[in-house]
Design a protein around this motif. Structure first.
Motif, PDB file in Angstrom:
ATOM      1  N   VAL A  40      -0.345  -0.651 -54.957  1.00 36.21           N
ATOM      2  CA  VAL A  40      -1.564  -0.383 -54.180  1.00 36.21           C
ATOM      3  C   VAL A  40      -1.232  -0.536 -52.701  1.00 36.21           C
ATOM      4  CG1 VAL A  40      -3.979  -1.026 -53.771  1.00 36.21           C
ATOM      5  CG2 VAL A  40      -2.984  -1.265 -56.068  1.00 36.21           C
ATOM      6  N   LEU A  41      -1.491   0.512 -51.936  1.00 34.27           N
ATOM      7  CA  LEU A  41      -1.181   0.475 -50.511  1.00 34.27           C
ATOM      8  C   LEU A  41      -2.208   1.277 -49.724  1.00 34.27           C
ATOM      9  CD1 LEU A  41       0.129   3.490 -49.770  1.00 34.27           C
ATOM     10  CD2 LEU A  41       2.125   2.531 -50.922  1.00 34.27           C
ATOM     11  N   ALA A 109      -4.699   3.487 -51.786  1.00 34.14           N
ATOM     12  CA  ALA A 109      -4.140   4.495 -52.681  1.00 34.14           C
ATOM     13  C   ALA A 109      -3.285   3.775 -53.716  1.00 34.14           C
ATOM     14  CB  ALA A 109      -3.302   5.502 -51.897  1.00 34.14           C
ATOM     15  N   SER A 110      -3.382   4.178 -54.951  1.00 33.68           N
ATOM     16  CA  SER A 110      -2.612   3.561 -56.034  1.00 33.68           C
ATOM     17  C   SER A 110      -1.568   4.548 -56.533  1.00 33.68           C
ATOM     18  CB  SER A 110      -3.538   3.147 -57.188  1.00 33.68           C
ATOM     19  OG  SER A 110      -4.430   2.151 -56.766  1.00 33.68           O
ATOM     20  N   TYR A 138       0.533  -0.017 -45.370  1.00 35.70           N
ATOM     21  CA  TYR A 138       0.137  -1.407 -45.637  1.00 35.70           C
ATOM     22  C   TYR A 138       0.228  -1.631 -47.139  1.00 35.70           C
ATOM     23  CZ  TYR A 138      -2.545  -5.756 -45.448  1.00 35.70           C
ATOM     24  OH  TYR A 138      -2.945  -7.067 -45.542  1.00 35.70           O
ATOM     25  N   LEU A 139       1.184  -2.448 -47.545  1.00 36.43           N
ATOM     26  CA  LEU A 139       1.397  -2.730 -48.958  1.00 36.43           C
ATOM     27  C   LEU A 139       0.510  -3.891 -49.387  1.00 36.43           C
ATOM     28  CD1 LEU A 139       3.079  -2.051 -51.489  1.00 36.43           C
ATOM     29  CD2 LEU A 139       4.742  -3.758 -50.717  1.00 36.43           C
ATOM     30  N   LYS A 140      -0.435  -3.626 -50.276  1.00 43.10           N
ATOM     31  CA  LYS A 140      -1.382  -4.666 -50.689  1.00 43.10           C
ATOM     32  C   LYS A 140      -0.868  -5.469 -51.876  1.00 43.10           C
ATOM     33  CE  LYS A 140      -5.683  -3.094 -48.746  1.00 43.10           C
ATOM     34  NZ  LYS A 140      -7.149  -2.954 -48.957  1.00 43.10           N
ATOM     35  N   LYS A 141      -0.575  -4.792 -52.953  1.00 40.79           N
ATOM     36  CA  LYS A 141      -0.081  -5.538 -54.111  1.00 40.79           C
ATOM     37  C   LYS A 141       0.667  -4.612 -55.049  1.00 40.79           C
ATOM     38  CE  LYS A 141      -4.589  -5.332 -56.526  1.00 40.79           C
ATOM     39  NZ  LYS A 141      -5.536  -5.090 -55.429  1.00 40.79           N
ATOM     40  N   VAL A 142       1.480  -5.231 -55.882  1.00 44.27           N
ATOM     41  CA  VAL A 142       2.212  -4.539 -56.942  1.00 44.27           C
ATOM     42  C   VAL A 142       1.931  -5.293 -58.227  1.00 44.27           C
ATOM     43  CG1 VAL A 142       4.469  -3.859 -57.832  1.00 44.27           C
ATOM     44  CG2 VAL A 142       4.012  -3.758 -55.361  1.00 44.27           C
ATOM     45  N   ILE A 143       1.495  -4.579 -59.252  1.00 42.52           N
ATOM     46  CA  ILE A 143       1.168  -5.206 -60.541  1.00 42.52           C
ATOM     47  C   ILE A 143       2.031  -4.570 -61.620  1.00 42.52           C
ATOM     48  CG2 ILE A 143      -0.655  -5.636 -62.233  1.00 42.52           C
ATOM     49  CD1 ILE A 143      -2.691  -5.464 -59.998  1.00 42.52           C
ATOM     50  N   LEU A 144       2.790  -5.411 -62.306  1.00 40.92           N
ATOM     51  CA  LEU A 144       3.600  -4.965 -63.440  1.00 40.92           C
ATOM     52  C   LEU A 144       2.873  -5.337 -64.722  1.00 40.92           C
ATOM     53  CD1 LEU A 144       7.156  -6.163 -62.319  1.00 40.92           C
ATOM     54  CD2 LEU A 144       5.966  -4.029 -61.757  1.00 40.92           C
ATOM     55  N   GLU A 145       2.800  -4.409 -65.635  1.00 41.86           N
ATOM     56  CA  GLU A 145       2.114  -4.648 -66.905  1.00 41.86           C
ATOM     57  C   GLU A 145       3.132  -4.849 -68.024  1.00 41.86           C
ATOM     58  OE1 GLU A 145      -0.947  -5.153 -66.906  1.00 41.86           O
ATOM     59  OE2 GLU A 145      -1.692  -4.163 -65.091  1.00 41.86           O
ATOM     60  N   ASP A 146       2.830  -5.758 -68.906  1.00 41.82           N
ATOM     61  CA  ASP A 146       3.618  -5.952 -70.139  1.00 41.82           C
ATOM     62  C   ASP A 146       5.092  -6.200 -69.873  1.00 41.82           C
ATOM     63  OD1 ASP A 146       1.305  -5.534 -71.679  1.00 41.82           O
ATOM     64  OD2 ASP A 146       1.589  -3.359 -71.588  1.00 41.82           O
TER      65      ASP A 146
END
Length: 883
Positions: A40-41, A109-110, A138-146
């Motif tokens: 997400v950025l 934007a994702s 602007y880098l907000k977050k990175v989410i890795l699943e599983d």
């Protein structure tokens, strides 16, 4: 020539193949997996529009594989990587070319991303990012699943990432785990240490937007010696004569005329270096630009004067002042808005002008202090109430010795003790004697004498004509404060060593010139209080003293550190706001100097007050005790008994203080269950050492600094920092427009002395007291400029984040107990909101509303999302000093 011997080559190949295959079979096989993630950025924007050219270039180069890549770092050590974490394969953001994002700012934007992951790598603890584009994002977050064996893994980033060629190091982001330095996985330790080194910089060179460097500098950027001696200002900080907190370093070259002064940017250039992640959001910066442009009314003054009549810089009546809010400022007779446009660039005028019928401009919102009752501000009760519930409720003290004495050096300043007598005050003390009132803690004082007297002679050589004041008040049985006397003092005409020349004024029982003189005396006291409020209570004691903590926190505490996570929300926007203030507000001939009575001596005077600043005394309970308005009482809820029970700032503030302290205590005890944890935390010790010895280095030898060796000291320090950055700033900032938006109530300048009998000024006071009053206080143009400033400073922005909220929730930590503790903190603040409104509805508490009918809501947290308000609300405690 072949690579094998000519004989038996086929047999040898066959044996070699069997050997290799056998070894492969014997080695344990790890499963290769795909890990899906979401990035997400927010793309770079220029105010409200994206950088279209850079965006097109980025899409073009994506076709050649030059995109944005992420490389996961394992918490498992890889000796081949210098005992750092094992590195995964690079993965690229998907669909950058085809995904069209919003053209307006502040939209996320994702992007999908897929990692090849070897299970032997374990859990990811960080990642390296490379931006091969032409513009930052602007880098907000990175989410890795599983993630195998671990489920969801979150990286909370909240940082601008520039093209890779802007960095001499790798941009590394960590997961939202929280680690003390000694408990950090070995694979991440070097990354953690190197990131802090990068943020400290090397202390050299002019800093650029992408540098991310947090470093210190003196306040040597206020003056502009190239423009002449009237624009020269002393360097604040680094000397015994002018001590001051440190500010963020920009590295701009020195001024050509004075090498000790940093060169300044052009006035309209607001692109001042601060680390990119500290800059205001686009929404808030747009709001700030509007205020900055309006504040540049000073540029228009010469052009406007050429169009005006003889009295344009004076209000002719109180109705003229009210017209600022009811009708707007009328253009001079015979002139039109088109004529004004010829003098002023339209882009500036558009921000300043608020057209009504095409011929009026600059209409302001109605300030609360005159919204319900137009003249209540003139009453003695409202005058006293605002010392408890106004914009500067942090100065009043209990008087314990009569008459008041001075702490100024008598060898330098002579006798500066008060000349107020018993006869002056006892006639209005409802039958009490001075001794009885002191014994029963019923005499109070608003004392600005000692702070102002050393500067008064120089201040009064300008257009300002003012006094150093002492105001005595009686606490009555109904809880209100009754003004008894105002002492106005000037330096002796024969020199400072001859002491003060003072005169005492008391309330008049009759209408007429005596009452008009009393109203002027209150105005002179209000001028003192307004200047002290802006320079000390507001700027110095919140904005300036917090900035070194922001710098030290980013230099010495990793983003993985628990205290970093605790304090970071309370530092949002502060460094940038302060930088903008140095550019256009507190600089030489800036807005503050033009609108507040100390003028060119304003910042120098705040330096003199900083000499006596004490970090531990910023704790609200200690402050109340030191001012004598409370005494220790273990039987009371907060361990204090207020001597003024109906003291809205103190009553509400103690509840907020207690809630902050409970939250900080629960949080710190989770990570620091014993004192040895505090003592053994290398980052924490470096942080506190740097705060003391560098950030507040001019006071480093003061004995009151906590040693940071115990859990209790850590809790106290963090509670003070959060209190100052949130509640204290809210209390002294957001009431500015409600109370001071109407300048006669809180004048910032006095332009002539108290009139003497037999003079034309005295005759005018007798015949037309309103005109005499208005000619004494802030002039019309200064009023327009000053009110423009405080209107914006008093506004809550659209993206405000209030105490009890976090913009990074729920990902800011993976630890459940701190998450639950923060939830309890938020709930406690909601309950406080309810109690504040109940107190405001209690008619027996006369200081909650007062004659002006302004409820005290400056310490109303505004935490409930369904009730949140923006703009000139007069309520709400933002997390940080964000305006």
């Amino acid at each position: 020539m072949g690579i094998f011997p000519p004989c038996h080559s086929s047999e040898m190949l066959e044996k070699l193949f069997e050997t290799v295959c056998g070894k492969i079979k014997d080695e344990p096989q790890t499963e290769q997996r795909k890990i899906k993630g979401t990035v997400v950025l927010m793309k770079k924007s220029v105010l409200d529009a994206t950088d279209v050219v850079a965006s097109l270039l980025d899409r073009f180069f994506e076709l050649f594989g030059k995109g944005v890549s992420l490389q996961l770092i394992s918490v498992n050590v890889d000796p081949a990587n210098g005992n750092r974490g094992k590195l995964g394969k690079e993965a690229y953001l998907e669909d950058w070319i085809t995904k069209f994002t919003s053209l307006t700012a502040e939209h996320d934007a994702s992007f999908d991303i897929t990692f090849d992951w070897d299970e032997s790598l374990g859990v990811p603890g960080a990642f390296i990012i490379q931006n091969q584009h032409h513009s930052q994002f602007y880098l907000k977050k990175v989410i890795l699943e599983d993630v195998p064996g671990h489920g969801q893994v979150v990286f909370l980033c909240n940082s601008w990432v520039y093209p890779k060629n802007r960095y001499k190091y790798e941009r590394v982001f960590f997961t939202n785990k929280t680690y003390l330095p000694s408990e950090t996985p070995e694979a991440l330790r070097l990354y953690r240490e190197e990131e802090l080194i990068n943020l400290r910089g090397n202390g050299n060179g002019m800093l650029k937007d992408w540098d991310r460097v947090y470093d210190y500098a003196y306040y040597n950027d206020l003056g502009h010696p190239d423009k002449g001696k009237d624009y020269a200002r002393p360097v604040l900080g680094g000397s015994k004569e002018y001590p001051y907190p440190r500010r963020i370093r920009t590295g701009r070259p020195p001024n050509k005329k004075d090498p000790n002064t940093e060169s300044r940017l052009f006035l309209l250039n607001l692109n001042i270096y601060v680390p990119r992640d500290e800059r205001l959001t686009h929404v808030k910066f747009s709001d700030f630009l509007g205020y900055a442009v309006k504040s540049l009314v000073q540029v228009l003054i010469p052009e406007m004067r050429a169009l005006t009549d003889d009295t344009i810089n004076e209000f002719d009546s109180f109705q003229d002042v009210l017209n600022l809010y009811e009708r707007g400022v009328k253009l001079p007779d015979g002139h039109t808005l088109d004529e004004i446009r010829k003098c002023i660039p339209w882009q500036l005028l558009r921000e300043i002008v608020r057209s009504e019928n095409g011929e009026r401009f600059h209409k302001f919102p109605m300030p609360d202090v005159i919204k319900e009752e137009k003249t209540a501000w003139r009453t003695d009760e409202e005058f006293g109430r605002e010392m408890l519930a106004g914009v500067n409720p942090v100065i009043i003290r209990c008087l314990q010795r009569f008459p008041p004495i001075s702490k100024l050096d008598s060898q330098v300043y002579g006798n500066q003790d008060s000349i107020i007598t018993r006869e002056d005050v006892e006639k209005n003390m409802n039958g009490l004697t001075v001794e009885e009132a002191i014994e029963n803690n019923k005499l109070f004082i608003l004392d600005h004498h000692d702070a102002l007297m050393p500067y008064l002679r120089r201040i009064n050589t300008t257009t300002t004509k003012t006094y150093a004041s002492r105001t005595l008040l009686l606490l009555q049985d109904d809880g209100t404060l009754k003004p008894l006397a105002i002492e106005l003092s000037l330096p002796h005409e024969d020199g400072d060593a001859h002491g003060a020349v003072s005169e005492v004024f008391t309330p008049s029982e009759h209408q007429g010139v005596e009452d008009s003189i009393w109203q002027l005396a209150k105005a002179y006291a209000a001028v003192n209080d307004s200047g002290y409020h802006q320079l000390i209570s507001h700027w110095l004691n919140t904005h300036a003293v917090i900035e070194p903590f922001v710098i030290a926190t980013n230099r010495q505490l990793s983003v993985l550190h628990p205290i970093y996570k605790l304090l970071k929300p309370h530092f949002r926007d502060t460094v940038h706001i302060n930088a903008l203030a140095r550019q256009i507000l507190i600089n030489a001939n800036g807005v503050l100097e033009r609108t507040v009575f100390p003028g060119k001596y304003a910042m120098e005077m705040s330096s003199a007050v900083y000499k006596n600043w004490n970090f531990t005394e910023q704790a609200l309970p200690q402050d109340l005790i030191d001012r004598g308005v409370a005494v220790a009482d273990p039987n009371q809820p907060h361990g204090l008994r207020l001597l003024i029970e109906d003291y809205p700032f103190a009553v509400d503030g103690l509840e907020i203080w207690a809630a902050i302290k409970a939250w900080v205590e629960e949080y710190c005890c989770f990570y620091y269950p014993a004192d040895d944890k505090v003592q053994g935390d290398s980052e924490l010790q470096s942080w506190w050492k740097e705060v003391r010895e560098v950030g507040h280095g001019d006071l480093k030898d003061e004995p009151w600094w906590p040693t940071m060796q115990t859990q209790a000291e850590l809790i106290k320090a963090c509670t003070i920092i959060i209190w100052v950055a949130s509640a204290l700033h809210a209390a002294v900032n957001f009431g500015q427009y409600p109370y001071a938006g109407y300048l006669p109530n809180r004048p910032t300048v006095s332009r002539r002395f108290m009139p003497k009998p037999g003079t034309p000024e005295y005759a005018e006071l007798e015949s037309n007291p309103d005109v005499a009053f208005l000619k004494t206080i802030t002039a019309q143009f200064q009023t327009l400029l000053g009110v423009s400033l405080i209107e914006i400073l008093s506004r809550h922005s659209q993206d405000e984040i209030y105490l009890g909220q976090r913009d990074d929730a729920p990902y800011w930590t993976t630890d459940d107990q701190p998450q639950e503790a923060f939830k309890r903190f938020s709930e406690a603040l909601i309950h406080i909101e309810t109690r504040i409104m109940e107190r405001n509805n209690d008619g027996s508490l006369r200081n909650r509303y007062g004659p002006a009918q302004v409820p005290y809501t400056l310490l109303y947290p505004n935490t409930s999302d369904d009730k949140k308000e923006v703009g000139l609300t007069g309520k709400g405690i933002p997390n940080s000093i964000s305006i």
